[in-house]
Design an enzyme around this catalytic site. Structure first.
Site, short mmCIF file in Angstrom:
data_model
loop_
_atom_site.label_atom_id
_atom_site.label_comp_id
_atom_site.label_asym_id
_atom_site.label_seq_id
_atom_site.Cartn_x
_atom_site.Cartn_y
_atom_site.Cartn_z
N LYS C 74 0.86 -1.19 0.00
CA LYS C 74 0.00 0.00 0.00
C LYS C 74 0.89 1.24 0.00
O LYS C 74 1.93 1.26 0.68
CB LYS C 74 -0.91 -0.02 1.23
CG LYS C 74 -1.99 1.05 1.25
CD LYS C 74 -2.94 0.84 2.44
CE LYS C 74 -4.05 1.88 2.47
NZ LYS C 74 -5.00 1.62 3.58
N SER C 149 -9.86 1.45 2.38
CA SER C 149 -8.96 2.26 1.57
C SER C 149 -7.85 1.46 0.90
O SER C 149 -7.24 1.98 -0.04
CB SER C 149 -8.33 3.34 2.45
OG SER C 149 -7.48 2.74 3.43
N SER C 173 -10.12 -0.88 6.59
CA SER C 173 -9.48 -0.62 5.30
C SER C 173 -8.72 -1.79 4.69
O SER C 173 -8.30 -1.72 3.54
CB SER C 173 -8.54 0.58 5.41
OG SER C 173 -9.28 1.77 5.34
#
Lengths: 487, 101, 473
Positions: C74, C149, C173
């Site tokens: 990420k 996310s 997330s």
């Protein structure tokens, strides 16, 4: 409004009212650790800009603070030395935007400081309350470029983060001081305590000790506190005293002329000798404190507190008390000075070896104390006593004795050896007499004015002798010779 | 929805605190959206929270501290290389108005 | 291939790391234009690293349990010298001078980073539409969001661009995008994985965790990254247990509760139906399943949407145009700060900074932040009653109330987007572990995830249940 005005102490009082100044100080001291409060880059004064930085002290995204154990230990030492309660503390974030603050928040302690509710005893015996003494990180430094370095006219600014993250202890004193002089005593004593426990070098000039002053005034005899102003930018004891006196006067003038004191933060301008308003209470920052989520509460065990308490070195007040007991004939001021100058051990030993004779210590004060601000180095009590005896016997001049003392402080040894090495043999009186005579002949005009009683000429002739002998002559002996020749 | 929980003026103030400049359109929109959220959040007012202590950290661990031993520092050039504006080994910024608090 | 299969092949010399990495880089090159899982693909670095690993194997060394395994990170995990953007303009081009702890751990285990994945800006969102670089699409249906996310990481794994990825989970997330993309996603116990090098969103809630195609792969990655790190003072779990060792121990005799507050109202019927199938599977494997109530769980969202923005408003104060990233000039530093932040942050980030700043500001702290922290205590107390009073080992709920929604469906209405997190936020508030296990599809043919929740440090048991569910399909 009018009802409120009744509550303002001293508003509209006659000009002959006796006023009392009320001062509370907030002192920030940099702690003498090897590394920063929350990261491992060095805590060192100076250095090339931005060389003592790491992800944490630069506030880089993803970095996390980790508490420095030594900073905690030093903070506890300070707390105990100030008779505080040491308690579980919580770090909190204090928010405001400023370029020298890398995260735009400062990690400080807010409603749970590590030390609370203590006191400091002034040499006079008066106790000044300590509300709290908490840990926080320092900011970097912003230099304003252009416009003569003045902030409002600068063309731009440069930021150095070497200081960012240096551990500070903020010591908040109660509103218990009543004059600029008391404030000076308080800071002096606090600095001595910080140095004694090894927490800080206490250097106000280098900014490792910083003082903000809360000043208010009220008519003598009232109990309520007046509206206070906080004075920033006092960079020495002297400017602190001037700033407090100025600010008290300003507030008294306002009140006696029927005006209110507005709660403000004010800036001391050393050159102009006045304070000016930075901002009012209404414009004050909204710091949005909340508990630092990256750090857990700092729990200190009773065991650790007890251990640090046991290891605490004697404090200035203890030393003063001991000295007063050992040498009852010495006045309190001199004892205060001896302790302040770090001459306690030396003084005690000198008293011991001379059965309480004060000459050695008085010599120290009169001639040398100023140079010994950092302690007495390698100087031993016996050497000091010998040195004083040599000087009194006329074997050394005052100037020579001072130079010998410097050697003894620097590298120890005996004053006899040091004097010999420096070539300070006492001058032969005959040699000196002929030198004086030849100088009188050389400066006939001055000599006649001297004989007519112009005292200023004594200095002239002594100076000439000193120059010719490169300071080896004893000024007192020269004066005697001059007087005897005048007849 | 009940009474208004946050006004446009408060949003202007909050934006200034956070160093954000919002357009009129953003201010109108955010005021409504913040108000709606705060209204939803107000559901907790029904709970009896009096006796509860606030939770600052989900878990409490023993808190080992860091030994006071110097470690690696960052390479200044590598750091300054990332900065928008640099001069003399320092970070350059436009004039700073006002002293730090 | 799974990560474990790759590592076994590479360690034994049956397959070169280079050929594995080339294969995955090829898949990315071919497919990521449609999906946009990556903000940056680090192809050259990955090939160099793969060659190093092959060299180590040739020299008789063991590169570690993730030898040659491609990993997607990420884009809020710091990578030294490689841009780390958090999908924000304000950090565009920033190359951190250091690696995150988890990146070091992956490296030491022989993994190969293939790129940085797209995300909602600063991890604020549930659809990966709040990215400054455009949305990621769900590999199962390109008209749908991948969740968020960590949508880029979940999509990368689902699309076969990497067998495993790392995400961060502040309110769901990792778990929610894993559920929407049909992969496994784990939010470890708070404090299990060091956050050093994770660009903070909400420090007391953030936790890094793995996303994988299988439960065993997720377990292996968690075991690799979950080492105590002295650089994170909240990373201090006493003696965290490895999860891989006990993975196949089953659920016989475990007490499992179906959390009623998160499984009834507001849950789509097809999602609820899959949860019922999962309950049956666990019962068949010998678990004792019962309904259980955690009344305060429904207040999780209200506490979360105060606490997370409050911490975020503070964490994001450092983005000011002085030291790194974007600068938009101004006549004073203050103007420059404001201009930089106004241009550099997107809509959702600004919104949350506004909420958080307001909640902490003078006069409102007690009403909002203070109260939310008390609600947090209430939720923790309620869960603890279930764990330690009623002696439940695990709890179940859906991960997301619905399957993947269409792009744009919730962007105009922040509240409807926030509601996507209703099932996932409670464990972030309590610090407990939870994971999402893909469990079939809904009426629309899109993946459904089941959330398994465990008490603090309950990862080994949680993974055992996840394995049973996986095997029951």
């Amino acid at each position: 409004m009018s009802a409120d005005l009744h509550d303002v102490p001293g508003l509209g009082t006659p000009a002959d009212t006796e006023w009392e100044t009320v001062v509370g100080l907030e002192v920030h001291a940099e702690l003498a650790t090897a590394t920063k409060l929350f990261s491992a880059s060095p805590n060192r004064f100076g250095g090339d800009p931005n060389t003592h930085i790491d992800p944490v002290s630069l506030g880089l995204p993803g970095s996390l603070p980790v508490i420095n154990e030594e900073a905690v230990n030093l903070a506890i030492r300070v707390g105990l030395a100030l008779n505080c309660q040491v308690q579980t503390s919580v770090f909190a974030r204090k928010h405001y935007f400023y370029p020298d603050m890398p995260k735009n928040f400062q990690i400080s302690q807010y409603d749970h400081p590590i030390n609370v509710d203590g006191w400091l005893e002034l040499p006079s015996g008066k106790r000044i309350g300590i509300e709290r003494a908490h840990l926080e990180e320092d900011t970097g430094k912003t230099a304003h470029v252009g416009g003569g370095g003045r902030i409002h006219e600068a063309g731009y600014s440069l930021v150095d983060y070497n200081r960012a993250g240096v551990p500070l202890i903020e010591i908040v004193g109660g509103p218990d001081l009543r004059s600029a002089e008391e404030a000076r005593q308080y800071v002096t004593e606090l600095r001595a305590i910080l140095v004694a426990v090894g927490a800080s070098d206490g250097k106000m000039e280098e900014g490792s000790l910083r003082v903000d002053c809360n000043v208010s005034v009220r008519p003598e005899g009232t109990n309520r506190l007046g509206t206070r102003c906080e004075i920033k930018n006092v960079n020495s004891l002297r400017s602190m005293g001037r700033a407090i006196d100025y600010e008290a006067r300003r507030q008294i003038d306002l009140l006696t002329s029927g005006q209110l004191v507005e709660q403000q933060t004010r800036h001391w301008n050393e050159d102009e000798g006045r304070t000016h308003a930075l901002r009012s209470k209404e414009e004050d920052y909204d710091y949005r404190y909340f508990p630092e989520p990256d750090l857990l509460p700092l729990v200190i065990s009773d065991h650790k507190v007890a251990q640090i308490q046991n290891e605490l070195p004697p404090l200035p007040q203890d030393l003063r008390r001991n000295l007063a007991k050992a040498a009852p004939s010495v006045d309190a001021d001199l004892i205060g000075l001896i302790v302040e100058r770090g001459l306690y051990d030396l003084a005690l030993a000198a008293f011991d070896q001379t059965s309480g004779n004060l000459r050695a210590i008085k010599r120290l004060r009169n001639h040398f104390a100023h140079d010994l601000a950092g302690g007495h180095g390698s100087l031993l009590a016996k050497a000091l006593i010998d040195l004083v005896n040599m000087e009194e016997a006329g074997d050394l001049t005052a100037t020579q004795a001072k130079k010998v003392l410097a050697v003894l402080v620097e590298s120890g040894g005996s004053p006899q050896d040091a004097a010999q090495e420096l070539g300070f043999e006492a001058m032969d009186t005959g040699e000196l007499e002929s030198l004086v005579d030849s100088l009188i002949a050389e400066h006939a005009e001055e000599w006649s004015r001297f004989c007519d009683g112009d005292g200023k000429l004594t200095g002239f002739f002594v100076g000439q002798v000193m120059r010719a002998t490169q300071g080896r002559a004893d000024g007192k002996v020269v004066t005697q010779l001059l007087n005897s020749r005048r007849g | 929805m009940g009474q208004q929980r946050i006004t446009r003026a408060e949003c202007v103030h909050v934006a200034a605190l956070a160093r954000l400049e919002l357009t009129d359109e953003e201010l109108d929109r955010f005021t409504g959206q913040l108000d709606e959220l705060l209204d939803h959040v107000a559901e907790v007012e029904a709970l009896d929270l009096e006796a509860l202590a606030p939770t600052m950290h989900p878990l409490l661990f023993p808190n080992p501290l860091r030994p006071d031993t110097p470690g690696e520092v960052l390479n200044r050039d590598e750091v300054l290389d990332q900065a928008p504006y640099v001069e003399d080994g320092q970070f350059r910024v436009p004039p700073v108005l006002g002293e730090a608090p | 291939m799974t990560a474990l299969e790759i590592a076994t092949a590479v360690r034994s010399g049956k397959r070169s790391a280079r050929s594995v990495v080339d294969e995955y880089l090829g898949a990315i090159a071919e497919g990521d234009d449609d999906i946009h899982a990556f903000n940056m693909v680090t192809a050259a670095e990955a090939r160099t690293r793969a060659d190093e690993i092959d060299g180590a194997v040739a020299a008789g060394q063991d590169p570690g349990p993730l030898a040659g395994v491609p990993v997607a990170l990420k884009d809020n995990l710091c990578t030294r010298g490689v841009a780390t953007t958090c999908s924000s303009r304000i950090l565009e081009g920033w190359e951190p001078p250091y690696d995150a702890h988890v990146v070091e751990q992956l490296h030491n285990a022989g993994a190969v980073v293939v790129g940085k994945t797209n995300m909602d800006e600063f991890a604020m969102g549930s659809s990966t539409e709040n990215s400054a670089f455009g949305p990621t699409r769900n590999p199962c249906d390109l008209s749908r969001v991948p969740g968020g996310s960590s949508g880029g990481s979940a999509a990368a794994v689902a699309a076969g661009f990497a067998p495993v990825a790392l995400g961060s989970d502040t309110g769901g997330s990792i778990r929610q995008p894993a559920a929407l993309c049909g992969v496994v996603g784990v939010k470890p116990t708070y404090g299990r994985v060091s956050r050093y090098g994770l660009v903070a969103f909400a420090s007391s809630l953030d936790q890094i965790g793995p996303i994988a195609t299988t439960v065993a792969d997720a377990a292996t990655v968690l075991d690799v990254i979950g080492f105590t790190d002295p650089r994170d003072q909240t990373n201090r779990l006493p003696d965290p247990k490895q999860v891989s060792d006990t993975l196949s121990d089953g659920v016989n005799g475990l007490r499992v509760g179906v959390l009623t507050e998160l499984s009834g109202n507001g849950i789509a019927p097809d999602v609820a139906a899959r949860l019922q199938v999962a309950v049956g599977a666990l019962e068949s494997a010998g678990a004792d399943v019962a309904k259980v109530s955690v009344p305060s769980a429904i207040y999780g969202l209200s506490a979360y949407y105060v606490i997370a923005p409050a911490e975020a408003s503070s964490n994001l104060a450092r983005f000011d145009g002085v030291r790194y990233g974007l600068r938009v000039d101004g006549s004073s530093t203050s103007d420059m700060n404001t201009a930089t932040r106004s241009v550099g942050f997107g809509d959702e980030v600004k919104r949350r900074i506004m909420i958080g700043t307001y909640a902490l500001s003078a006069g409102y702290y007690d009403a909002y932040y203070g109260k939310a922290q008390k609600v947090r205590t209430l939720i923790i107390n309620d869960f603890n009653r279930v764990w330690y009073g009623d002696k439940f080992d695990l709890l179940l709920s859906p991960t997301s109330p619905t399957t993947a929604f269409s792009l744009g469906a919730r962007t105009a209405d922040p509240m409807s987007m926030y509601m996507s997190d209703v099932c996932t936020v409670p464990v972030n508030l309590t610090g407990q572990a939870a994971m999402s296990v893909p469990y079939g599809v809904g009426d629309d043919g899109l993946p459904v995830g089941v959330q398994v929740m465990a008490p603090v440090q309950g990862e080994p048991v949680m993974f055992r249940a996840a394995k049973v569910l996986e095997d029951s399909l």
